[in-house]
Design a protein around this motif. Structure first.
Motif, mmCIF file in Angstrom:
data_model
loop_
_atom_site.group_PDB
_atom_site.id
_atom_site.type_symbol
_atom_site.label_atom_id
_atom_site.label_comp_id
_atom_site.label_asym_id
_atom_site.label_seq_id
_atom_site.Cartn_x
_atom_site.Cartn_y
_atom_site.Cartn_z
ATOM 1 N N HIS A 76 0.857 -1.182 0.000
ATOM 2 C CA HIS A 76 0.000 0.000 0.000
ATOM 3 C C HIS A 76 0.888 1.226 0.000
ATOM 4 C CE1 HIS A 76 0.856 1.196 4.162
ATOM 5 N NE2 HIS A 76 0.846 -0.089 4.458
ATOM 6 N N GLY A 77 0.250 2.390 -0.152
ATOM 7 C CA GLY A 77 0.984 3.646 -0.118
ATOM 8 C C GLY A 77 0.420 4.625 0.889
ATOM 9 N N PHE A 78 -0.237 4.128 1.930
ATOM 10 C CA PHE A 78 -0.781 5.015 2.952
ATOM 11 C C PHE A 78 0.347 5.740 3.689
ATOM 12 C CE2 PHE A 78 -4.327 1.848 2.842
ATOM 13 C CZ PHE A 78 -5.313 2.724 2.429
ATOM 14 N N HIS A 79 0.110 7.013 4.013
ATOM 15 C CA HIS A 79 1.057 7.758 4.833
ATOM 16 C C HIS A 79 0.945 7.268 6.274
ATOM 17 C CE1 HIS A 79 1.678 10.121 1.372
ATOM 18 N NE2 HIS A 79 0.681 10.973 1.531
ATOM 19 N N LEU A 80 2.081 6.902 6.857
ATOM 20 C CA LEU A 80 2.110 6.363 8.216
ATOM 21 C C LEU A 80 2.633 7.432 9.167
ATOM 22 C CD1 LEU A 80 3.542 2.852 7.302
ATOM 23 C CD2 LEU A 80 1.139 3.538 7.559
ATOM 24 N N ALA A 81 1.930 7.640 10.288
ATOM 25 C CA ALA A 81 2.228 8.792 11.139
ATOM 26 C C ALA A 81 2.571 8.445 12.581
ATOM 27 C CB ALA A 81 1.041 9.758 11.130
ATOM 28 N N GLY A 82 2.203 7.260 13.058
ATOM 29 C CA GLY A 82 2.467 6.916 14.444
ATOM 30 C C GLY A 82 2.771 5.440 14.593
ATOM 31 N N ALA A 83 3.613 5.098 15.570
ATOM 32 C CA ALA A 83 3.990 3.692 15.756
ATOM 33 C C ALA A 83 4.356 3.431 17.212
ATOM 34 C CB ALA A 83 5.168 3.338 14.857
ATOM 35 N N HIS A 84 4.153 2.174 17.638
ATOM 36 C CA HIS A 84 4.564 1.742 18.969
ATOM 37 C C HIS A 84 4.770 0.235 18.955
ATOM 38 C CE1 HIS A 84 3.834 0.502 23.272
ATOM 39 N NE2 HIS A 84 4.791 1.405 23.404
ATOM 40 N N PHE A 85 5.833 -0.197 19.629
ATOM 41 C CA PHE A 85 6.113 -1.626 19.789
ATOM 42 C C PHE A 85 6.110 -1.947 21.275
ATOM 43 C CE2 PHE A 85 7.347 -1.241 15.488
ATOM 44 C CZ PHE A 85 7.413 -2.519 14.938
ATOM 45 N N ARG A 86 5.233 -2.856 21.640
ATOM 46 C CA ARG A 86 5.213 -3.343 23.020
ATOM 47 C C ARG A 86 6.249 -4.435 23.205
ATOM 48 N NH1 ARG A 86 3.363 -7.468 25.859
ATOM 49 N NH2 ARG A 86 2.712 -8.480 23.921
ATOM 50 N N ALA A 87 6.468 -5.208 22.125
ATOM 51 C CA ALA A 87 7.429 -6.302 22.129
ATOM 52 C C ALA A 87 7.879 -6.542 20.697
ATOM 53 C CB ALA A 87 6.798 -7.573 22.712
ATOM 54 N N ALA A 88 8.878 -7.401 20.536
ATOM 55 C CA ALA A 88 9.397 -7.664 19.192
ATOM 56 C C ALA A 88 8.348 -8.282 18.288
ATOM 57 C CB ALA A 88 10.620 -8.576 19.276
ATOM 58 N N ASP A 89 7.349 -8.933 18.868
ATOM 59 C CA ASP A 89 6.297 -9.565 18.069
ATOM 60 C C ASP A 89 4.945 -8.888 18.274
ATOM 61 O OD1 ASP A 89 5.829 -10.332 20.656
ATOM 62 O OD2 ASP A 89 5.663 -12.481 20.231
ATOM 63 N N ASP A 90 4.969 -7.623 18.691
ATOM 64 C CA ASP A 90 3.712 -6.898 18.907
ATOM 65 C C ASP A 90 3.934 -5.421 18.625
ATOM 66 O OD1 ASP A 90 1.106 -6.327 19.551
ATOM 67 O OD2 ASP A 90 1.438 -6.339 21.718
ATOM 68 N N GLY A 91 3.837 -5.054 17.329
ATOM 69 C CA GLY A 91 4.027 -3.671 16.915
ATOM 70 C C GLY A 91 2.795 -3.130 16.211
ATOM 71 N N TRP A 92 2.547 -1.828 16.376
ATOM 72 C CA TRP A 92 1.374 -1.191 15.787
ATOM 73 C C TRP A 92 1.780 0.081 15.060
ATOM 74 C CZ3 TRP A 92 -3.492 -3.390 16.117
ATOM 75 C CH2 TRP A 92 -3.614 -4.464 16.997
#
Length: 649
Positions: free
Chosen positions: A105-121
């Motif tokens: 996709h080409g959506f603009h991404l603006a925020g991110a957070h990783f709680r763990a190496a296998d749990d990122g948003w």
């Protein structure tokens, strides 16, 4: 997309396969029975066969390895052998339109957070959310089309996201649902020390806190917009924003830290109460040097730690000995002792769960991962500047052109990028396909007309000395093509060559539609419309001075023109009249199948459809500026424009 091609070098050799070279040439008048077959062996390569991937053979039956595909594409993924394509089920789609370029996709991404190496948003435009499970990214429905700017995972089953208009979303292991924040102001960031301690910050000094019974306002003594929030725990919460704003909550009170600057702080990050960082930048004037600066903050002071010669916008503390920052171009790393430059690249938000896990996310779906010494791109597959035009002959023959000399060809299973006989970085402004083997493109800077010869695009005409600024091309057949451009330029191809014809205007002509040898219509600036009657161009009365960008017709008594401010005009064979479009967005593209099936597209994701009676707005799933629309049938539609190609199959 272009895969990593692995060609068998023997296929490119000049010697005959399976035969020894003769010691002496054959006698005059005699033939070599192997010559014809041998000559074909080295000509049949992966490229000449149009293969991107998989195993095949050359003309002599020798194996050829055409390589593999880069994720998310697989060889034959869309049903066309030896073509890299994303499986239909893996496409990212909204409102019936699926991303076909870039991928996934080409959506603009603006925020991110990783709680763990296998749990990122990650969150972004159009309410887009994606989740990382340690192996792959998966889209997650948000239930909103609002732009999201911040996300925080409290646990594997408790995730918060915030965005424009006071939007707050929460997932407790299932679908995201809206949570009332008590504000309609834009929210920029969210952080939580636990499920009963959630903070959100945003526009005009907005701070809201939910301690388990709903969000309540928190006064932090500023009306400056806050850009980010981070904490090491419930008694150590940091907020930064415009005007050099730095605030800290110590578990009881909010205090202000004087940073000694009025520049905006964009991010705040840290690894603990004694390791907190923020970032700012400035571009003082047109001819001044811009710069970026990293500040280290404590409960009593903010001290500039380093200043760079390029603007900085994001910073992430992965550990006390690994601080990463990115900005306008340059990227830097702090190893606990010294700062060093670690390359250049696009701007993006930074997040991660450990020193070996940092990620970067940015515009147009960009995702990069830190390797320990450098940033490596993981998405998207394919990138392009603004798409200028799209045209085709059927579902498996679609051509797209863009700025910077890019041409893409959809063969029904994926994208191929044909070669140009002469490299050009020129902007390609128009494309017309008379048949799968007869395709023309035009360029706007060097004024070239290129033709597809089945293998590559070769130059058929060059008008650079005339400075025509070619803008568009259309035709009724390979023997009846028109190209238009600046200064009222119009050139015609009759099957043997190109001839320039006066149009009676000197304005820029933006688009042309051709029905046949005795009818063509071109539109341009200041409401200009000119008509070709088989022998000459004449200026028509459009009744408007708005810039006209597109033209299409089903016949001599049914022609549409579209342009700035949602302008729509219709010609009935006698004159032009205005038709309500229901939008003020600029319209750049028109296409139709008949008098009762016509589309118009333009800025901010605008798509209109005419059913023979009225125009109706349709959702495209994005708010990109589209430059053109094309359809092989009533049930299939392509949109092309601002860094995006969308397809409604």
């Amino acid at each position: 997309m272009l895969p990593v091609m692995l060609l068998v070098m023997g296929a490119l050799g000049a010697t005959a396969c399976g035969d020894d070279e003769p010691d002496d040439p054959p006698d005059a008048g005699t033939s070599d029975a192997g010559t014809s077959a041998d000559a074909g062996c080295h000509l049949r390569t992966c490229e000449t066969q149009g293969f991107e991937c998989g195993a095949t053979t050359d003309a002599c039956g020798q194996p050829l390895d055409c390589g593999t595909c880069a994720a998310p594409e697989v060889c034959g993924g869309r049903g066309v052998e030896h073509t890299c394509g994303i499986p239909a089920a893996d496409r990212e789609c909204l409102d019936g339109f699926c991303w076909e370029y870039p991928l996934p996709h080409g959506f603009h991404l603006a925020g991110a957070h990783f709680r763990a190496a296998d749990d990122g948003w990650v969150v972004g435009e159009e309410g887009y959310i994606q989740h990382w499970d340690g192996t792959r990214w998966t889209p997650v429905a948000s239930g909103t089309r609002t732009q999201l700017r911040g996300v925080h995972a409290v646990s594997a089953t408790d995730v918060w996201a915030v965005g424009a208009g006071g939007t707050v979303l929460r997932s407790t292991g299932g679908a995201f649902s809206s949570v009332g924040a008590g504000t309609t102001r834009d929210l920029a960031s969210v952080w939580a020390s636990g499920p009963s301690d959630v903070w959100v910050v945003g526009e005009n000094g907005t701070v809201r806190r939910d301690q388990g019974s709903g969000f309540q306002g928190v006064s932090v003594g500023t009306t400056q917009s806050l850009n980010d929030i981070w904490g090491s725990g419930p008694a150590d919460v940091w907020m930064v924003g415009q005007g050099g704003t730095v605030r800290r909550y110590d578990g009881s009170n909010v205090s202000s830290i004087d940073a000694g600057t009025s520049l905006p702080f964009y991010d705040v990050t840290g690894t603990g109460p004694d390791d907190v960082w923020t970032v700012t930048s400035d571009d003082p004037c047109l001819f001044c040097d811009d710069y970026g600066a990293i500040y280290r903050v404590t409960p009593t002071a903010a001290t500039q730690h380093v200043r760079t010669a390029d603007q900085l916008f994001h910073v992430f503390a992965a550990s006390p000995s690994l601080l990463l920052t990115v900005g306008e171009s340059d990227r830097h790393r702090w190893d606990g002792t010294i700062w060093s430059k670690v390359g250049t690249g696009p701007n993006g938000v930074l997040a991660g769960s450990a020193p070996d896990q940092p990620w970067l996310f940015g515009a147009n779906g960009v995702a990069e991962r830190w390797s320990g010494s450098s940033w490596n791109r993981t998405a998207p597959l394919g990138s392009s500047s603004t798409i200028r035009d799209i045209h085709g002959t059927g579902p498996s023959d679609v051509w797209v052109v863009s700025d910077s000399g890019r041409i893409l060809h959809w063969n029904g299973g994926g994208w191929l990028e044909p070669r140009l006989a002469t490299f050009t970085s020129d902007n390609i402004s128009g494309v017309y396909a008379a048949s799968p083997s007869e395709v023309w493109v035009v360029t706007s800077f060097f004024d070239r007309i290129l033709r597809w010869d089945g293998t590559q695009f070769v130059e058929e005409a060059e008008t650079e000395t005339e400075d025509l600024g070619l803008t568009a091309i259309h035709g009724a057949s390979a023997a009846d093509l028109w190209v238009v451009g600046e200064g009222g330029a119009a050139l015609h191809r009759d099957g043997t060559g190109w001839t320039r014809h006066p149009t009676g205007t000197t304005v820029v002509l933006n688009a042309v539609w051709v029905q046949g040898p005795s009818l063509a219509v071109a539109v341009g600036e200041t409401g200009t419309i000119v008509q070709w009657n088989g022998s000459a161009w004449t200026v028509m009365d459009s009744g408007t001075t708005e810039s006209l960008k597109a033209v299409w017709g089903s016949g001599p008594t049914d022609i549409w023109a579209a342009g700035a401010a949602g302008k729509l005009l219709r010609f009935n064979g006698t004159g032009w009249s205005a038709v309500s479009s229901g939008t003020t967005a600029a319209l750049h593209g028109l296409w139709g199948l008949d008098a009762n099936t016509v589309w118009a597209t333009g800025d901010t994701g605008t798509l209109l459809r005419f059913d023979g009676t009225r125009w109706t707005a349709e959702s495209t799933g994005v708010r990109r500026d589209f430059r053109h629309v094309w359809a092989p049938s009533a049930s299939e539609l392509w949109l092309a424009g601002d860094l995006a190609i969308l397809h409604r199959p």
